[in-house]
Design a protein around this motif. Sequence first.
Motif, PDB file in Angstrom:
ATOM      1  N   ALA A  56      55.308   3.607  44.179  1.00 47.24           N
ATOM      2  CA  ALA A  56      54.332   4.384  43.412  1.00 47.24           C
ATOM      3  C   ALA A  56      54.005   5.699  44.112  1.00 47.24           C
ATOM      4  O   ALA A  56      53.943   6.764  43.478  1.00 47.24           O
ATOM      5  N   LEU A  57      53.803   5.653  45.419  1.00 47.20           N
ATOM      6  CA  LEU A  57      53.485   6.884  46.143  1.00 47.20           C
ATOM      7  C   LEU A  57      54.652   7.861  46.157  1.00 47.20           C
ATOM      8  O   LEU A  57      54.439   9.075  46.253  1.00 47.20           O
ATOM      9  N   SER A  58      55.871   7.345  46.036  1.00 47.22           N
ATOM     10  CA  SER A  58      57.024   8.248  45.981  1.00 47.22           C
ATOM     11  C   SER A  58      57.035   9.077  44.703  1.00 47.22           C
ATOM     12  O   SER A  58      57.704  10.111  44.635  1.00 47.22           O
ATOM     13  N   TYR A  59      56.289   8.620  43.695  1.00 46.54           N
ATOM     14  CA  TYR A  59      56.203   9.351  42.420  1.00 46.54           C
ATOM     15  C   TYR A  59      55.052  10.356  42.415  1.00 46.54           C
ATOM     16  O   TYR A  59      54.894  11.100  41.443  1.00 46.54           O
ATOM     17  N   SER A  60      54.237  10.376  43.468  1.00 48.18           N
ATOM     18  CA  SER A  60      53.078  11.264  43.476  1.00 48.18           C
ATOM     19  C   SER A  60      53.458  12.627  44.058  1.00 48.18           C
ATOM     20  O   SER A  60      54.322  12.735  44.929  1.00 48.18           O
ATOM     21  N   HIS A  61      52.784  13.670  43.561  1.00 43.89           N
ATOM     22  CA  HIS A  61      53.077  15.037  43.973  1.00 43.89           C
ATOM     23  C   HIS A  61      51.770  15.779  44.257  1.00 43.89           C
ATOM     24  O   HIS A  61      50.750  15.526  43.625  1.00 43.89           O
ATOM     25  N   SER A  62      51.843  16.684  45.199  1.00 40.05           N
ATOM     26  CA  SER A  62      50.667  17.470  45.566  1.00 40.05           C
ATOM     27  C   SER A  62      50.396  18.523  44.501  1.00 40.05           C
ATOM     28  O   SER A  62      51.038  18.552  43.456  1.00 40.05           O
ATOM     29  N   ASP A  63      49.472  19.445  44.826  1.00 39.00           N
ATOM     30  CA  ASP A  63      49.112  20.484  43.866  1.00 39.00           C
ATOM     31  C   ASP A  63      49.955  21.746  44.028  1.00 39.00           C
ATOM     32  O   ASP A  63      49.569  22.820  43.578  1.00 39.00           O
ATOM     33  N   LEU A  64      51.132  21.627  44.643  1.00 39.19           N
ATOM     34  CA  LEU A  64      51.989  22.795  44.831  1.00 39.19           C
ATOM     35  C   LEU A  64      52.717  23.186  43.553  1.00 39.19           C
ATOM     36  O   LEU A  64      53.153  24.329  43.407  1.00 39.19           O
ATOM     37  N   ASP A  65      52.876  22.234  42.634  1.00 37.56           N
ATOM     38  CA  ASP A  65      53.493  22.556  41.347  1.00 37.56           C
ATOM     39  C   ASP A  65      52.488  23.272  40.449  1.00 37.56           C
ATOM     40  O   ASP A  65      51.271  23.100  40.608  1.00 37.56           O
ATOM     41  N   VAL A  67      51.425  22.593  37.630  1.00 37.74           N
ATOM     42  CA  VAL A  67      50.547  21.678  36.894  1.00 37.74           C
ATOM     43  C   VAL A  67      49.414  21.145  37.770  1.00 37.74           C
ATOM     44  O   VAL A  67      48.441  20.596  37.263  1.00 37.74           O
ATOM     45  N   GLY A  68      49.501  21.309  39.083  1.00 42.26           N
ATOM     46  CA  GLY A  68      48.494  20.748  39.977  1.00 42.26           C
ATOM     47  C   GLY A  68      48.852  19.329  40.399  1.00 42.26           C
ATOM     48  O   GLY A  68      50.010  18.907  40.287  1.00 42.26           O
ATOM     49  N   PHE A  69      47.875  18.577  40.892  1.00 38.15           N
ATOM     50  CA  PHE A  69      48.128  17.200  41.314  1.00 38.15           C
ATOM     51  C   PHE A  69      48.658  16.376  40.141  1.00 38.15           C
ATOM     52  O   PHE A  69      48.083  16.384  39.055  1.00 38.15           O
ATOM     53  N   TRP A  70      49.742  15.636  40.392  1.00 42.25           N
ATOM     54  CA  TRP A  70      50.305  14.813  39.318  1.00 42.25           C
ATOM     55  C   TRP A  70      51.177  13.724  39.930  1.00 42.25           C
ATOM     56  O   TRP A  70      51.579  13.799  41.092  1.00 42.25           O
ATOM     57  N   TYR A  71      51.428  12.690  39.149  1.00 38.66           N
ATOM     58  CA  TYR A  71      52.435  11.693  39.508  1.00 38.66           C
ATOM     59  C   TYR A  71      53.296  11.422  38.281  1.00 38.66           C
ATOM     60  O   TYR A  71      52.888  11.661  37.136  1.00 38.66           O
ATOM     61  N   GLU A  72      54.479  10.937  38.525  1.00 37.90           N
ATOM     62  CA  GLU A  72      55.415  10.681  37.425  1.00 37.90           C
ATOM     63  C   GLU A  72      54.920   9.505  36.597  1.00 37.90           C
ATOM     64  O   GLU A  72      54.627   8.445  37.123  1.00 37.90           O
ATOM     65  N   ALA A  73      54.860   9.729  35.311  1.00 39.55           N
ATOM     66  CA  ALA A  73      54.384   8.697  34.388  1.00 39.55           C
ATOM     67  C   ALA A  73      55.116   8.891  33.062  1.00 39.55           C
ATOM     68  O   ALA A  73      54.514   9.092  32.013  1.00 39.55           O
ATOM     69  N   ALA A  74      56.420   8.833  33.152  1.00 37.11           N
ATOM     70  CA  ALA A  74      57.292   9.035  31.989  1.00 37.11           C
ATOM     71  C   ALA A  74      58.655   8.462  32.367  1.00 37.11           C
ATOM     72  O   ALA A  74      58.777   7.752  33.371  1.00 37.11           O
ATOM     73  N   LEU A  75      59.644   8.754  31.574  1.00 34.27           N
ATOM     74  CA  LEU A  75      60.991   8.307  31.922  1.00 34.27           C
ATOM     75  C   LEU A  75      61.391   8.889  33.268  1.00 34.27           C
ATOM     76  O   LEU A  75      61.097  10.055  33.562  1.00 34.27           O
ATOM     77  N   PRO A  76      62.056   8.097  34.118  1.00 33.47           N
ATOM     78  CA  PRO A  76      62.459   8.602  35.428  1.00 33.47           C
ATOM     79  C   PRO A  76      63.267   9.896  35.306  1.00 33.47           C
ATOM     80  O   PRO A  76      64.046  10.090  34.372  1.00 33.47           O
ATOM     81  N   LYS A  77      63.042  10.789  36.250  1.00 35.57           N
ATOM     82  CA  LYS A  77      63.731  12.073  36.379  1.00 35.57           C
ATOM     83  C   LYS A  77      63.318  13.091  35.326  1.00 35.57           C
ATOM     84  O   LYS A  77      63.886  14.180  35.275  1.00 35.57           O
ATOM     85  N   ARG A  78      62.332  12.753  34.490  1.00 38.14           N
ATOM     86  CA  ARG A  78      61.865  13.732  33.512  1.00 38.14           C
ATOM     87  C   ARG A  78      60.880  14.713  34.148  1.00 38.14           C
ATOM     88  O   ARG A  78      60.587  15.748  33.552  1.00 38.14           O
ATOM     89  N   GLU A  79      60.364  14.382  35.324  1.00 40.78           N
ATOM     90  CA  GLU A  79      59.410  15.227  36.045  1.00 40.78           C
ATOM     91  C   GLU A  79      58.210  15.558  35.159  1.00 40.78           C
ATOM     92  O   GLU A  79      57.823  16.704  34.979  1.00 40.78           O
ATOM     93  N   ALA A  80      57.607  14.492  34.623  1.00 44.92           N
ATOM     94  CA  ALA A  80      56.535  14.677  33.652  1.00 44.92           C
ATOM     95  C   ALA A  80      55.616  13.469  33.651  1.00 44.92           C
ATOM     96  O   ALA A  80      55.895  12.438  34.271  1.00 44.92           O
ATOM     97  N   SER A 362      65.467  -5.300  35.970  1.00 40.37           N
ATOM     98  CA  SER A 362      66.141  -4.102  35.478  1.00 40.37           C
ATOM     99  C   SER A 362      65.080  -3.072  35.098  1.00 40.37           C
ATOM    100  O   SER A 362      64.036  -3.415  34.551  1.00 40.37           O
ATOM    101  N   ARG A 363      65.345  -1.819  35.423  1.00 40.03           N
ATOM    102  CA  ARG A 363      64.437  -0.706  35.168  1.00 40.03           C
ATOM    103  C   ARG A 363      63.159  -0.787  36.003  1.00 40.03           C
ATOM    104  O   ARG A 363      62.118  -0.247  35.635  1.00 40.03           O
ATOM    105  N   ALA A 364      63.239  -1.451  37.161  1.00 36.91           N
ATOM    106  CA  ALA A 364      62.073  -1.490  38.045  1.00 36.91           C
ATOM    107  C   ALA A 364      61.716  -0.101  38.554  1.00 36.91           C
ATOM    108  O   ALA A 364      60.612   0.103  39.076  1.00 36.91           O
ATOM    109  N   ASN A 365      62.633   0.859  38.388  1.00 33.93           N
ATOM    110  CA  ASN A 365      62.338   2.231  38.802  1.00 33.93           C
ATOM    111  C   ASN A 365      61.479   2.970  37.787  1.00 33.93           C
ATOM    112  O   ASN A 365      61.076   4.113  38.037  1.00 33.93           O
ATOM    113  N   PHE A 366      61.170   2.341  36.650  1.00 35.44           N
ATOM    114  CA  PHE A 366      60.270   2.958  35.690  1.00 35.44           C
ATOM    115  C   PHE A 366      58.893   3.008  36.338  1.00 35.44           C
ATOM    116  O   PHE A 366      58.377   1.979  36.790  1.00 35.44           O
TER     117      PHE A 366
END
Length: 508
Positions: A56-65, A67-80, A362-366
Amino acid sequence: MKSPLFSILLCGLVAGGCTGTTVNECSNTLSNEEVAVFTSSDKVLQKAYEWAKKTALSYSHSDLDPVGFWYEAALPKREAFCMRNVSHQSVGAQILGLQPHNKNMFSLFAKNISEAKDWCSYWEINRYNVPVPADYLNDKEFWYNLNANPDMLQACMKMYDWTGDDDYISSPTFTNFYKRSTNEYIKRWDLSPDKIMDRDSYMNISVDFDENNNFHACRGLPSYVEDLPGIKVGVDLIAALYGGFEAYSRFAGLRKETSDSVYAKMIAERYRDILENEWWDNTQEHYRTLFTKEGKFIRGEGVPYILWFAATENSERIDKIISDINSSEWNVENLSHFPELFYRYGYCDKAYEYLVSLPTMSRANFPEVSFGVVEGCVCGVMGFLPSFSDKTVTTQYRIISPDSDSKITNIKVFDGYMSVCHKGNDFTEISNNTSSDVMWKASFIGDFDWIKTEDGVFHAVKTHDIKGNHISYADIRLPANKSIKAFALKGESDIAGNPLAMCLGSLP
């Protein structure tokens, strides 16, 4: 600069007891590694949690993007992040200390509600702070599931209870979203209790409407079920609207808007009446799930959301829902929430099976999976549930074994941290390292007569969960920056002596 080791020692994280941190010393110093640390005598369970936290923490991102602070909450690799997924991942994220991420993402969804989109927001936003092109072309052509607004409304109520952040109650950004979502949004999409069963399958359509164009046909899907075109409404939408109005009733009450609170509660109950009277099949003894444009009920997905939104209180029907779920195949999005839901209703053995198997599915990376496992461990296994609005926190160990020990250290809650240690079925220690005094509902599975603390002995209140398990609890005052140990006892003869002493010390 203080060394990491010094910070750890300062925060009381060394072995020697179920201790936590203090707000003044540690609220701004704890690293990701130090927050929400779970250990257990059940190493399979601990391994599942450690995988979930790291993932879960690997999906979290700082406010450098942008959009600001965000974590991945969509299809993997969609960056959204998607409105539905953030609503469902937010508790797990909060536990891990991603409080600014949740608030930023919910704020963005709230800000982007608009009349031009018929009071929808953006379904997905990417790291560049723009709607995801795969879901959005313009304000008249985009993908949107109508469950999203009430789902987020309930999630924001949860965030207030976990954080005590007054912005969730009073910020114009949030209050505008809540009011639009329970008024204009309901009217624009014919979602009121007196219209929802008669609404059109496609609404607010353009003159060039094309049923084969997803940006037309899926602009206002009346369910999270997305593979059956032309349905009028899903049972999950009925449940979501119940949950959304129930949450709005609480928000209005906290703002002292009594008439709005009473009205919203009344509307919520009307959705519950529709669910119980029109969607329950007495012959088959299950809930119908989808209502078609031909005016017929059909079976499909959607039943788990009745539990997610706590839309029924009927214990017999909840038991049927559990059986219904266990007899069906589910995608990983649904499976990720089953541990917390099954623990919540007392079906502990099955909850455990889902919890420890999810990391290898299967799809545990979601992303929803790892956040769901975190929530399943903390809120499910440890039974930890805070409520800032009620100034309470509940604990209940749901591994029914006298030899099982588990500890969660530094859960991010309110303006600080709480830690919980369970040893067997009859001992819990809690550490409240926040600035808030709360009432601790020290709850135990089992038929106990007394609950003893260092400060006194309490008569146990006895009840049952939906599954029928005996539950015994006491409400105990838990001041800020205080730790309390509680031991559940049977019979007056067990009160004598000091059984608390047998339970001191750190876990292996």
